[in-house]
Motif scaffolding. Structure first.
Motif, PDB file in Angstrom:
ATOM      1  N   ILE A 153      -4.203   8.537   4.292  1.00 10.87           N
ATOM      2  CA  ILE A 153      -5.599   8.953   4.058  1.00 10.87           C
ATOM      3  C   ILE A 153      -6.552   8.027   4.818  1.00 10.87           C
ATOM      4  CG2 ILE A 153      -7.397   9.080   2.264  1.00 10.87           C
ATOM      5  CD1 ILE A 153      -5.085  10.101   0.384  1.00 10.87           C
ATOM      6  N   ILE A 204     -11.281   4.125   1.592  1.00  5.72           N
ATOM      7  CA  ILE A 204     -10.778   5.366   0.982  1.00  5.72           C
ATOM      8  C   ILE A 204     -11.216   5.558  -0.463  1.00  5.72           C
ATOM      9  CG2 ILE A 204      -8.762   5.372   2.509  1.00  5.72           C
ATOM     10  CD1 ILE A 204      -7.036   4.762   0.022  1.00  5.72           C
ATOM     11  N   VAL A 255       0.859  -1.193   0.000  1.00  2.00           N
ATOM     12  CA  VAL A 255       0.000   0.000   0.000  1.00  2.00           C
ATOM     13  C   VAL A 255       0.893   1.239   0.000  1.00  2.00           C
ATOM     14  CG1 VAL A 255      -1.791   1.287   1.242  1.00  2.00           C
ATOM     15  CG2 VAL A 255      -1.823  -1.209   1.253  1.00  2.00           C
ATOM     16  N   PHE A 256       0.608   2.159  -0.908  1.00  2.00           N
ATOM     17  CA  PHE A 256       1.386   3.397  -0.982  1.00  2.00           C
ATOM     18  C   PHE A 256       1.143   4.214   0.293  1.00  2.00           C
ATOM     19  CE2 PHE A 256       1.950   7.728  -2.975  1.00  2.00           C
ATOM     20  CZ  PHE A 256       3.316   7.601  -3.158  1.00  2.00           C
ATOM     21  N   SER A 257       2.215   4.828   0.786  1.00  2.00           N
ATOM     22  CA  SER A 257       2.139   5.483   2.102  1.00  2.00           C
ATOM     23  C   SER A 257       1.049   6.549   2.191  1.00  2.00           C
ATOM     24  CB  SER A 257       3.498   6.094   2.452  1.00  2.00           C
ATOM     25  OG  SER A 257       3.876   7.065   1.500  1.00  2.00           O
ATOM     26  N   GLN A 258       0.837   7.262   1.099  1.00  2.00           N
ATOM     27  CA  GLN A 258      -0.190   8.312   1.153  1.00  2.00           C
ATOM     28  C   GLN A 258      -1.586   7.714   1.310  1.00  2.00           C
ATOM     29  OE1 GLN A 258      -0.485  10.757  -2.309  1.00  2.00           O
ATOM     30  NE2 GLN A 258      -1.548  12.390  -1.227  1.00  2.00           N
ATOM     31  N   ASP A 259      -1.798   6.570   0.677  1.00  2.00           N
ATOM     32  CA  ASP A 259      -3.099   5.904   0.837  1.00  2.00           C
ATOM     33  C   ASP A 259      -3.298   5.461   2.291  1.00  2.00           C
ATOM     34  OD1 ASP A 259      -3.895   6.190  -1.844  1.00  2.00           O
ATOM     35  OD2 ASP A 259      -2.686   4.480  -2.430  1.00  2.00           O
TER      36      ASP A 259
END
Lengths: 399, 142
Positions: free
Chosen positions: A339, A398, A332-336
């Motif tokens: 969020i 999200i 999972v990408f850190s920004q996701d």
């Protein structure tokens, strides 16, 4: 602990884990700034009326408060700036631009914040100094051995964060400075991440220049400190000229500057910021830095232990000694992730945290960063862990 | 569109890595970087042009689920199109993001972002690729 000192923590369900970006502000700091606006607004060192005299006195006392906090020898070694970034820029462009020559080497690391990298890059381009990197060990730390290997007879400066903002390792500045000074190498320390968490004694550690910001130590934004040893600071060429820093100037271009510290503080300063900085230092002293340090490190251990229970999480800096924890949910990408956590009022930072070279170290460009403070609790860590445990549903949440 | 279907389209495109690569014959491609100041999305876009035709697009980098999925969807829409057709699709896409009139038949799967404006911070994610490819198209228009 001391959560009752922060209105923002008592107004809702905020779980604030982004203290490396900026800390929350206690009510006493807010009240100090309010008082400046509500009771005695005036400029400093310019008025002969009571409010100006009062604020001048308060402002000057702030310098003593900061001096005492970092155990500097003299008040005039404390320069107020807009923050650590401006302090580091002034150190590089006000001092080293005039005291280095082509071919001189500056040692940094790949985990430094942009503010301790880019000014050096500019000097490299402008005057041909050479920026080199101290290798980090398997735990992303600076070791004395690697420092010694990196030093050559051209090394003139070692410029390091006391605590790095992605990895959170605490550098052994005292021993680093000892080795550097045996070889006449200047030591510059970026204390932005450490000033609110680790004891700094510029005399005992033998630091030549130090930079930090108020807003990462429970104070206001837009204000910070540049410390320099008196003999070095007096050789610094001001980067800004104007009111408050000149003693005399004539129409023939003759200019005489004031003594330290005024000569390095052109223009009306950020008065309410400096008063706020003073108050946050008093506040930290009142709680006790040792007590803060112990509490935060205990909490960090608890966080690492709990994160280690989750097999779908990669923690990148388990073995470090700071209070910053960088991790990712695998795949999972850190920004996701950030969020997703925000849906539960959990504030974390996602990204490279202004340390864009750190990807060479971690082999991952972006991470989720939890940076702790004394007002964080084990209950908050437990909530974070529970939310992460349920992150199988992240896309439902999200998207 | 039903939320489950939207999510499924977004995730399928997020996980489709077939074009998320640096092309082997990279010298045949025009490269442009697209990133977002406000967050950490950062991709390189590689476009192979043949006359007035977009022959192929690859992309490589790190970005959030919205940025990567929208990149993949738009990439699939634009490959094989002429510059004029591609510009028309992109114009409609930007219109949709900005809540203006648009042709949903042209945008096909890209319509999954039709209500992204409800999350203003993610509009830049949804347009990461569109802004980058628009620059290439305007720079190489003959």
């Amino acid at each position: 602990m001391n959560r009752e000192d922060f209105t923002i923590l008592n107004n809702g369900k905020l779980i604030y884990f982004d203290n490396g970006a900026t800390t929350l502000k206690p009510d006493c700091v807010r009240d100090t700034i309010n008082d400046y606006y509500n009771i005695y607004t005036s400029n400093i060192h310019r008025g002969d009326y009571s409010s100006s005299l009062k604020v001048s006195e308060l402002y000057d006392n702030c310098r003593e408060e900061v001096r005492d906090y970092i155990n500097a020898k003299y008040c005039c070694e404390i320069i107020f700036t807009s923050g650590a970034t401006e302090s580091l820029n002034d150190i590089v462009f006000g001092f080293f631009r005039h005291n280095l020559k082509k071919g001189d080497e500056v040692l940094i690391t790949e985990s430094e914040h942009a503010s301790n990298v880019l000014p050096w890059f500019i000097l490299q381009k402008e005057m041909g100094i050479v920026v080199k990197y101290i290798s980090l060990n398997e735990n992303y730390e600076v070791t004395i051995d690697n420092l010694q290997k990196a030093i050559t007879n051209k090394t003139k400066v070692v410029s390091l964060a006391h605590v790095t903002n992605v990895i959170g390792d605490v550098r052994d500045i005292k021993n680093i400075a000892k080795i550097c000074h045996e070889k006449d190498i200047f030591v510059v320390v970026d204390a932005a991440q450490s000033a609110a968490h680790e004891k700094i004694d510029v005399v005992d550690m033998d630091i030549d220049f130090l930079a930090f910001s108020a807003h990462k130590m429970y104070g206001p934004t837009g204000v910070g400190v540049l410390y320099g040893k008196f003999n070095l600071l007096k050789k610094m060429i001001p980067c800004r000229y104007g009111g408050g820093m000149n003693a005399i100037f004539n129409n023939d271009g003759y200019v005489e500057l004031k003594d330290l510290p005024d000569r390095l503080e052109a223009g009306t300063p950020n008065i309410e910021g400096v008063l706020g900085l003073c108050e946050c230092i008093k506040y930290i002293k009142k709680i006790g830095l040792e007590k803060i340090n112990k509490y935060e490190h205990d909490l960090r251990k608890y966080l690492i232990d709990r994160l280690s229970e989750l097999d779908f999480i990669t923690v990148y800096n388990k073995n470090n000694n700071g209070i910053i924890v960088s991790f990712n949910i695998n795949g999972v990408f850190s920004q996701d992730t950030a969020i997703y956590l925000d849906k539960y009022n959990i504030c974390v930072r996602a990204g490279n945290h202004c340390a864009k070279m750190v990807k060479n170290v971690f082999n991952v460009a972006n991470t989720v960063r939890v940076s702790l403070s004394f007002y964080n609790t084990k209950e908050e860590v437990d909530l974070l862990i529970n939310v992460l445990k349920n992150s199988k549903n992240i896309w439902e949440e999200i998207l | 569109m039903d939320n489950d279907i939207k999510r499924s389209i977004i995730l399928d495109n997020y996980q489709d890595n077939s074009n998320r690569i640096i092309p082997d014959n990279v010298s045949e491609y025009i490269k442009i970087n697209s990133n977002n100041d406000s967050c950490i999305d950062n991709i390189d876009i590689y476009v192979k042009i043949n006359g007035n035709l977009i022959e192929d697009i690859k992309y490589y980098g790190e970005a959030c689920v919205i940025a990567i999925s929208s990149t993949n969807i738009l990439r699939n829409l634009l490959v094989g199109k002429t510059f004029d057709e591609a510009k028309n699709i992109l114009r409609n896409y930007f219109n949709m993001i900005e809540e203006k009139e648009y042709d949903n038949h042209l945008l096909k799967e890209a319509c999954v972002y039709s209500d992204i404006s409800k999350q203003p911070s993610r509009k830049t994610c949804a347009t990461l690729f569109a802004r980058g490819i628009s620059k290439i198209l305007s720079q190489n228009d003959k």
